[in-house]
Write a protein that holds these residues in place. Structure first.
Motif, PDB file in Angstrom:
ATOM      1  N   ALA A   1      38.941  44.452  37.213  1.00  8.69           N
ATOM      2  CA  ALA A   1      39.206  43.200  36.497  1.00  8.69           C
ATOM      3  C   ALA A   1      38.015  42.244  36.555  1.00  8.69           C
ATOM      4  O   ALA A   1      37.689  41.570  35.569  1.00  8.69           O
ATOM      5  CB  ALA A   1      40.449  42.523  37.073  1.00  8.69           C
TER       6      ALA A   1
ATOM      7  N   ARG B   1      44.917  50.226  31.927  1.00 13.25           N
ATOM      8  CA  ARG B   1      44.474  50.037  33.305  1.00 13.25           C
ATOM      9  C   ARG B   1      44.235  48.582  33.698  1.00 13.25           C
ATOM     10  O   ARG B   1      43.858  48.297  34.838  1.00 13.25           O
ATOM     11  CB  ARG B   1      43.181  50.839  33.545  1.00 13.25           C
ATOM     12  CG  ARG B   1      43.402  52.340  33.654  1.00 13.25           C
ATOM     13  CD  ARG B   1      44.194  52.680  34.917  1.00 13.25           C
ATOM     14  NE  ARG B   1      44.428  54.105  35.062  1.00 13.25           N
ATOM     15  CZ  ARG B   1      45.519  54.726  34.646  1.00 13.25           C
ATOM     16  NH1 ARG B   1      46.481  54.024  34.052  1.00 13.25           N
ATOM     17  NH2 ARG B   1      45.679  56.024  34.816  1.00 13.25           N
ATOM     18  N   MET B   2      44.446  47.650  32.768  1.00 16.06           N
ATOM     19  CA  MET B   2      44.257  46.239  33.101  1.00 16.06           C
ATOM     20  C   MET B   2      45.417  45.412  32.583  1.00 16.06           C
ATOM     21  O   MET B   2      46.054  45.756  31.582  1.00 16.06           O
ATOM     22  CB  MET B   2      42.945  45.713  32.510  1.00 16.06           C
ATOM     23  CG  MET B   2      41.696  46.319  33.128  1.00 16.06           C
ATOM     24  SD  MET B   2      40.200  45.481  32.576  1.00 16.06           S
ATOM     25  CE  MET B   2      38.943  46.522  33.348  1.00 16.06           C
ATOM     26  N   SER B   3      45.681  44.322  33.264  1.00 19.78           N
ATOM     27  CA  SER B   3      46.752  43.418  32.837  1.00 19.78           C
ATOM     28  C   SER B   3      46.316  42.663  31.586  1.00 19.78           C
ATOM     29  O   SER B   3      45.114  42.442  31.376  1.00 19.78           O
ATOM     30  CB  SER B   3      47.077  42.432  33.954  1.00 19.78           C
ATOM     31  OG  SER B   3      45.940  41.640  34.254  1.00 19.78           O
TER      32      SER B   3
ATOM     33  N   TYR C   1      45.062  50.246  38.905  1.00 24.59           N
ATOM     34  CA  TYR C   1      45.345  49.185  37.939  1.00 24.59           C
ATOM     35  C   TYR C   1      44.612  47.906  38.355  1.00 24.59           C
ATOM     36  O   TYR C   1      44.689  47.473  39.501  1.00 24.59           O
ATOM     37  CB  TYR C   1      46.858  48.947  37.896  1.00 24.59           C
ATOM     38  CG  TYR C   1      47.334  48.039  36.796  1.00 24.59           C
ATOM     39  CD1 TYR C   1      47.384  48.474  35.471  1.00 24.59           C
ATOM     40  CD2 TYR C   1      47.771  46.750  37.085  1.00 24.59           C
ATOM     41  CE1 TYR C   1      47.846  47.650  34.461  1.00 24.59           C
ATOM     42  CE2 TYR C   1      48.242  45.918  36.076  1.00 24.59           C
ATOM     43  CZ  TYR C   1      48.272  46.371  34.767  1.00 24.59           C
ATOM     44  OH  TYR C   1      48.742  45.543  33.771  1.00 24.59           O
ATOM     45  N   ASN C   2      43.900  47.318  37.425  1.00 27.54           N
ATOM     46  CA  ASN C   2      43.162  46.058  37.617  1.00 27.54           C
ATOM     47  C   ASN C   2      42.026  46.167  38.637  1.00 27.54           C
ATOM     48  O   ASN C   2      41.496  45.150  39.081  1.00 27.54           O
ATOM     49  CB  ASN C   2      44.102  44.923  38.028  1.00 27.54           C
ATOM     50  CG  ASN C   2      44.556  44.107  36.836  1.00 27.54           C
ATOM     51  OD1 ASN C   2      43.996  44.204  35.743  1.00 27.54           O
ATOM     52  ND2 ASN C   2      45.576  43.296  37.023  1.00 27.54           N
ATOM     53  N   GLN C   3      41.637  47.375  39.019  1.00 23.56           N
ATOM     54  CA  GLN C   3      40.563  47.540  40.007  1.00 23.56           C
ATOM     55  C   GLN C   3      39.247  46.956  39.511  1.00 23.56           C
ATOM     56  O   GLN C   3      38.446  46.450  40.304  1.00 23.56           O
ATOM     57  CB  GLN C   3      40.386  49.017  40.349  1.00 23.56           C
ATOM     58  CG  GLN C   3      39.323  49.277  41.414  1.00 23.56           C
ATOM     59  CD  GLN C   3      39.322  50.728  41.883  1.00 23.56           C
ATOM     60  OE1 GLN C   3      40.304  51.435  41.749  1.00 23.56           O
ATOM     61  NE2 GLN C   3      38.207  51.174  42.441  1.00 23.56           N
TER      62      GLN C   3
ATOM     63  N   THR D   1      43.901  39.906  31.961  1.00 21.47           N
ATOM     64  CA  THR D   1      42.536  40.316  32.288  1.00 21.47           C
ATOM     65  C   THR D   1      41.735  40.664  31.041  1.00 21.47           C
ATOM     66  O   THR D   1      40.583  40.256  30.887  1.00 21.47           O
ATOM     67  CB  THR D   1      42.550  41.524  33.240  1.00 21.47           C
ATOM     68  OG1 THR D   1      43.205  41.163  34.450  1.00 21.47           O
ATOM     69  CG2 THR D   1      41.136  41.987  33.555  1.00 21.47           C
ATOM     70  N   TYR D   2      42.344  41.447  30.133  1.00 18.57           N
ATOM     71  CA  TYR D   2      41.580  41.889  28.961  1.00 18.57           C
ATOM     72  C   TYR D   2      41.730  40.961  27.755  1.00 18.57           C
ATOM     73  O   TYR D   2      41.246  41.277  26.663  1.00 18.57           O
ATOM     74  CB  TYR D   2      41.921  43.332  28.583  1.00 18.57           C
ATOM     75  CG  TYR D   2      43.295  43.603  28.013  1.00 18.57           C
ATOM     76  CD1 TYR D   2      43.609  43.246  26.694  1.00 18.57           C
ATOM     77  CD2 TYR D   2      44.280  44.241  28.767  1.00 18.57           C
ATOM     78  CE1 TYR D   2      44.863  43.510  26.153  1.00 18.57           C
ATOM     79  CE2 TYR D   2      45.534  44.518  28.225  1.00 18.57           C
ATOM     80  CZ  TYR D   2      45.815  44.144  26.923  1.00 18.57           C
ATOM     81  OH  TYR D   2      47.052  44.405  26.378  1.00 18.57           O
TER      82      TYR D   2
END
Length: 292
Positions: free
Chosen positions: A81, A117-119, A77-79, A122-123
């Motif tokens: 970002a 996969r992203m907060s 998760y957030n890898q 972030t997106y």
């Protein structure tokens, strides 16, 4: 190993093998972040070759986008970002190709992976593009249904069907995820589905605006109606879990259910947020295996 991921037949495998490759891909990227940057470059610079046809180029672009989303799907998760601007560039550049349904299908698959996969913070830069493309493609779907009926021809090509399935899955995912995972959608959901059941809504002729799910359902129901049991869904669970469809009729229960019952189109059973995400991930697994 990375070149194996680039192989055109990479996704031709058994489900157990896919699970193993997800682990391999995660470790591969974790130990060498340059590989993900290389993938981003490949997606944005793909040309298809000097003498290649548009169809060959679109197929190559779709394959690269698929591997981009699969890589994000495999990792933490957030890898990625810090790469969100480059990921957005890949999607925007692909969308500029216009009439390439196999490419649009992959972009929407990528959207769904990004959300999982992203907060949200972030997106956020990508959200206006997601929303605009979701709305625009559903409007085209509605208009295409209307046009096909007027021509007494209700067939779509497999690539068009796959594209609208991917578009519909993004809407399905947005409707079931908790508000904190997709907060910006909460202020726009009325464009796609009404808060109230159909029997509590005015007739279309009395409305200045109707939700897209209702408008799409109207195009379907002029031809065929469905029983309520087929329209119900489990709360917080994806309705569309199949990796492909054979006919545009396969999407009718989804849109008719949203149109008839609005956000209350659920049965009593309720599942947890963790289970919701797991069901969406399982659906993605099947979809990657199907994309050969």
């Amino acid at each position: 190993l990375f070149e194996a991921l680039m192989d055109p037949d990479f996704f031709v495998m058994e489900p157990t093998a896919l699970c193993q490759w997800k682990v391999i891909t995660e470790h591969l990227i974790a130990h060498d972040n340059l590989l993900f940057q290389d993938l981003l470059v490949r997606v944005t610079t793909a040309t298809g070759g000097l003498f290649s046809s548009n169809e060959v180029f679109y197929t190559q672009k779709a394959r690269l986008l698929r591997r981009l989303s699969f890589t994000m799907f495999c990792c933490e998760y957030n890898q990625f970002a810090k790469y969100i601007s480059k990921i957005q560039e890949c999607f925007v550049e692909a969308l500029k190709l216009g009439q390439a349904p196999q490419v649009i299908r992959e972009v929407f698959l990528g959207f769904r992976v990004v959300i999982l996969r992203m907060s949200p913070g972030t997106y956020t830069p990508l959200w206006p593009i997601m929303l605009n493309e979701l709305y625009g493609n559903l409007v085209e779907f509605r208009d295409m249904l209307k046009k096909k009926k007027s021509q007494d021809s209700l067939d779509f090509s497999p690539k068009i069907l796959a594209m609208y399935l991917s578009v519909s899955k993004l809407l399905d995912q947005a409707l079931i995820l908790p508000a904190h995972m997709i907060p910006d959608f909460q202020v726009h959901h009325w464009s796609f589905v009404c808060d109230r059941p159909l029997d509590q809504q005015p007739d279309l002729v009395d409305q200045t605006f109707a939700s897209l799910s209702r408008e799409i359902s109207e195009e379907y129901e002029m031809v065929m109606e469905l029983e309520d049991e087929r329209l119900r869904r489990t709360r917080n669970a994806p309705y569309i879990t199949y990796p492909n469809i054979a006919s545009f009729w396969d999407l009718q229960p989804f849109y008719s259910g949203l149109a008839k019952f609005g956000l209350f189109n659920t049965i009593d059973k309720e599942i947890t947020e963790e289970t919701t995400v797991k069901l969406l991930e399982d659906s993605l697994d099947l979809e990657y295996l199907d994309l050969n």
